[in-house]
Write a protein that holds these residues in place. Structure first.
Motif, short mmCIF file in Angstrom:
data_model
loop_
_atom_site.label_atom_id
_atom_site.label_comp_id
_atom_site.label_asym_id
_atom_site.label_seq_id
_atom_site.Cartn_x
_atom_site.Cartn_y
_atom_site.Cartn_z
N MET A 38 1.08 -1.94 -0.07
CA MET A 38 -0.04 -0.30 -0.29
C MET A 38 0.60 0.66 -0.01
N LEU A 39 1.80 1.53 0.55
CA LEU A 39 3.13 2.23 0.73
C LEU A 39 3.69 2.57 -0.71
N LEU A 40 3.57 1.25 -1.24
CA LEU A 40 4.49 2.10 -2.44
C LEU A 40 2.81 2.10 -3.48
N MET A 41 1.83 1.72 -3.51
CA MET A 41 0.92 1.95 -4.64
C MET A 41 0.32 3.50 -4.13
N PHE A 42 0.39 3.77 -2.85
CA PHE A 42 -0.08 5.41 -2.63
C PHE A 42 0.87 6.05 -3.05
N GLY A 43 2.72 5.80 -3.46
CA GLY A 43 3.34 6.80 -4.06
C GLY A 43 3.35 6.65 -5.40
N PHE A 44 2.80 5.24 -5.95
CA PHE A 44 2.33 5.83 -7.62
C PHE A 44 1.31 5.87 -7.54
N ALA A 45 0.25 6.48 -6.99
CA ALA A 45 -0.79 7.58 -7.18
C ALA A 45 -0.38 8.92 -6.86
N LEU A 46 0.42 9.52 -5.66
CA LEU A 46 0.46 10.48 -5.04
C LEU A 46 1.41 10.80 -6.08
N GLY A 47 3.36 10.34 -6.68
CA GLY A 47 4.15 10.72 -6.35
C GLY A 47 4.67 11.05 -7.93
N PRO A 48 5.51 11.48 -8.35
CA PRO A 48 6.94 10.84 -8.13
C PRO A 48 7.51 12.02 -7.30
N ASP A 49 6.48 13.30 -6.83
CA ASP A 49 7.31 14.27 -6.60
C ASP A 49 7.73 14.65 -5.61
N THR A 50 8.91 14.29 -4.17
CA THR A 50 9.39 13.52 -3.35
C THR A 50 8.51 14.95 -2.12
N ALA A 51 8.39 16.24 -2.80
CA ALA A 51 7.61 17.25 -1.65
C ALA A 51 6.13 16.97 -1.52
N THR A 52 5.92 16.52 -2.20
CA THR A 52 4.24 15.82 -1.66
C THR A 52 4.08 15.19 -1.50
N LEU A 53 5.16 14.20 -1.85
CA LEU A 53 4.80 12.56 -0.76
C LEU A 53 5.27 13.00 1.40
N ARG A 54 5.89 13.53 0.62
CA ARG A 54 6.78 13.69 1.96
C ARG A 54 5.44 14.86 3.11
N THR A 55 4.67 15.67 2.02
CA THR A 55 3.49 16.82 3.14
C THR A 55 2.65 15.48 3.68
N ALA A 56 2.67 14.46 2.50
CA ALA A 56 0.96 13.11 2.37
C ALA A 56 2.00 12.46 3.23
N ALA A 57 2.59 11.94 3.91
CA ALA A 57 3.36 10.62 4.61
C ALA A 57 2.81 10.63 5.89
N ALA A 58 2.50 11.70 6.74
CA ALA A 58 1.49 10.58 7.60
C ALA A 58 0.12 10.19 7.62
N GLY A 59 -0.82 11.23 6.31
CA GLY A 59 -2.23 10.42 5.99
C GLY A 59 -1.69 9.20 5.88
N ILE A 60 -0.45 9.36 4.77
CA ILE A 60 -0.74 7.42 3.76
C ILE A 60 -0.10 6.37 5.27
N VAL A 61 0.47 7.32 5.87
CA VAL A 61 1.70 6.24 6.88
C VAL A 61 -0.64 5.71 7.45
N TRP A 62 -0.65 6.43 8.87
CA TRP A 62 -2.33 5.93 9.49
C TRP A 62 -3.14 5.21 8.41
N LEU A 63 -3.45 5.82 7.27
CA LEU A 63 -3.97 5.48 6.56
C LEU A 63 -3.90 3.64 6.37
N THR A 64 -2.29 3.45 5.73
CA THR A 64 -2.28 2.18 5.63
C THR A 64 -2.97 1.71 7.09
N VAL A 65 -2.04 1.99 8.30
CA VAL A 65 -1.73 1.05 9.85
C VAL A 65 -4.17 0.47 9.17
N LEU A 66 -4.08 1.29 9.20
CA LEU A 66 -6.16 1.48 9.51
C LEU A 66 -6.15 0.74 8.44
#
Lengths: 228, 242
Positions: A38-66
């Motif tokens: 899922m972490l990879l898939m979120f990356g493909f959906a939102l990336g590849p811009d590193t800045a975008t991914l970095r801002t979204a990281a907290a939300g992505i990780v928590w959704l993945t955990v859920l």
């Protein structure tokens, strides 16, 4: 019914669940790989811009955990449904709440272990610097996970025994977790951003309040929910 | 055998007279209060006649919360006393509450588009109402996926109580998260021209809420009786399906 013997029962239930999990490992590995995927898939959906991914990281990780953690809760009760194991478990003396607390501890250990792999992986994949705030971050992760696992363990005790278990658990659980998701993501994001406004403290207090309220409510209500 | 079932069926009497009268009164009250609102309140300076949506949106929201309070209270009573009536009342109130919450969201959205320029915004009151709506949809889904009535009662009571406990927490968390909703409409914050009409509509919707719950409760009792008849028939080996 001393506190000590209750604690012994809690530990016994938790140990039983974790031993079953350790011997099969099937569930843990599957959940872990799903989470990494899922972490990879979120990356493909939102990336590849590193800045975008970095801002979204907290939300992505928590959704993945859920999403991935929800799969673990089913197993917690499914193993009990085979060959009437649950009935036997309920026949043992002592409070029903010790069964709940035991399962809660086992699920907590399970999800925390998944997170122990998942979060370092996310910091690498999304290039998030966590060096300065590791300890505060660990507190936030623990409190958020605790609220999630408390409600997850409680709701799974119903959903796993209903007719539509796969759909029902997220349907019941996710709207209840909105405060946990908001508070955990905001606190994590604030910490990662340097916590300039000292915002994380308020979110941590909200998480603590949520955890305490629903742990108490679940302990009280579990007896009525599990009885046959 | 069939005689007994016929007797039971005959036991499902016509709707009581008071309920029919109360429903007619509630309907008349809603129509009357709406007409009163349209007649007495001038077009709003900024919103024009859009303001009239308030006479449905706000009463629906108030009464939805009231319905969920009934769910909470009846759920506590059920877990305490295990009386089937409390369970059926909670279920009826949850259904009506979900309909009113849906209405609140829908009307708010229709009002928000011309006023705010968007159908939806991530504001505290909006999002927490949506979360409340989904919590009670989950409640109703759990009920429909659980066959054993005793289990259904215990489980949905727990879900109802947890959902109600969570409402203030959800609200507080999203309010800290973001807020843009205008100050909540209560009769005190309104200019007097709109006050009477809003109060009147609030009362009319309260009547509507009560008769809706009463009808749903009656239907729930009948469904429950049908379940019992079917169970009895199954135990006696007849192929009857009710």
């Amino acid at each position: 019914m001393s506190v000590r013997s209750e604690a012994g029962r809690v530990a016994a239930v938790a140990w039983k669940d974790l031993t079953a999990e350790r011997r099969s490992k099937a569930n843990f590995n599957a959940v872990l790989f799903l989470a990494a995927l899922m972490l990879l898939m979120f990356g493909f959906a939102l990336g590849p811009d590193t800045a975008t991914l970095r801002t979204a990281a907290a939300g992505i990780v928590w959704l993945t955990v859920l999403f991935s953690g929800t799969l673990a809760f089913h197993r917690s009760y499914q193993v009990e449904l085979e060959r009437g194991a649950l009935e036997t478990l309920l026949l043992y003396p002592g409070g029903r709440s010790s069964i709940f607390l035991g399962k809660l501890l086992a699920n907590l250990a399970f999800v925390l272990l998944v997170e122990a792999v998942l979060i370092p992986l996310a910091t690498v994949l999304y290039d998030v610097p966590v060096g300065r705030v590791t300890w505060m971050l660990a507190v936030v992760v623990f409190l958020g996970t605790f609220g999630f696992v408390t409600l997850g363990t409680f709701y799974a005790s119903m959903a796993s025994r209903s007719r539509a278990r796969e759909v029902l658990l997220p349907l019941l659980l996710f709207p209840m977790l909105v405060p946990v998701l908001v508070a955990a993501v905001e606190a994590t994001a604030a910490l990662l951003g340097g916590d300039l406004m000292a915002e994380s403290g308020r979110w941590v207090r909200l998480l603590v309040a949520f955890d305490v309220i629903f742990l108490g409510a679940a302990i009280v209500a579990f007896g009525a929910v599990i009885e046959e | 055998m069939s005689e007994r079932i016929d007797q039971r069926r005959a036991g499902v009497e016509r709707a009581p007279a008071w309920l029919v009268v109360a429903s007619a009164v509630a309907l008349a009250a809603v129509i009357g209060a709406q007409i009163f609102g349209f007649r007495t309140s001038p077009p709003d300076m900024a919103m024009g006649d859009l303001q009239k949506i308030m006479y449905v949106h706000v009463p629906a929201a108030w009464n939805a919360f009231l319905a969920f309070f009934v769910v909470f209270w009846a759920s506590v009573v059920y877990l305490w006393r295990r009386t089937e009536r409390a369970d059926l009342l909670a279920a009826s109130a949850a259904e009506v509450g979900a309909v009113f919450t849906g209405l609140t969201l829908l009307l708010g959205s229709i009002w928000g588009r011309p006023t705010w320029g968007v159908w939806w915004t991530w504001d505290a009151r909006l999002t927490s109402t949506a979360v409340l709506f989904i919590i009670f949809v989950g409640y109703l889904a759990l009920r429909s996926f659980t066959d054993d009535p005793d289990r259904r009662g215990r489980w949905s009571a727990a879900v109802g109580i947890f959902g109600a406990l969570n409402v203030p927490i959800v609200y507080m968390s999203v309010r800290w998260w973001r807020t843009l909703h205008q100050v909540q409409s209560t009769p005190e914050t309104l200019s007097p021209a709109y006050r009477a009409a809003l109060r009147l509509n609030g009362l009319a919707f309260l009547l509507l809420l009560i008769v809706f719950i009463a009808w749903r409760y009656r239907a729930a009792r009948i469904e429950r009786r049908a379940e019992l008849v079917a169970e009895e028939a199954a135990l006696q080996g007849s192929g009857l399906h009710v």
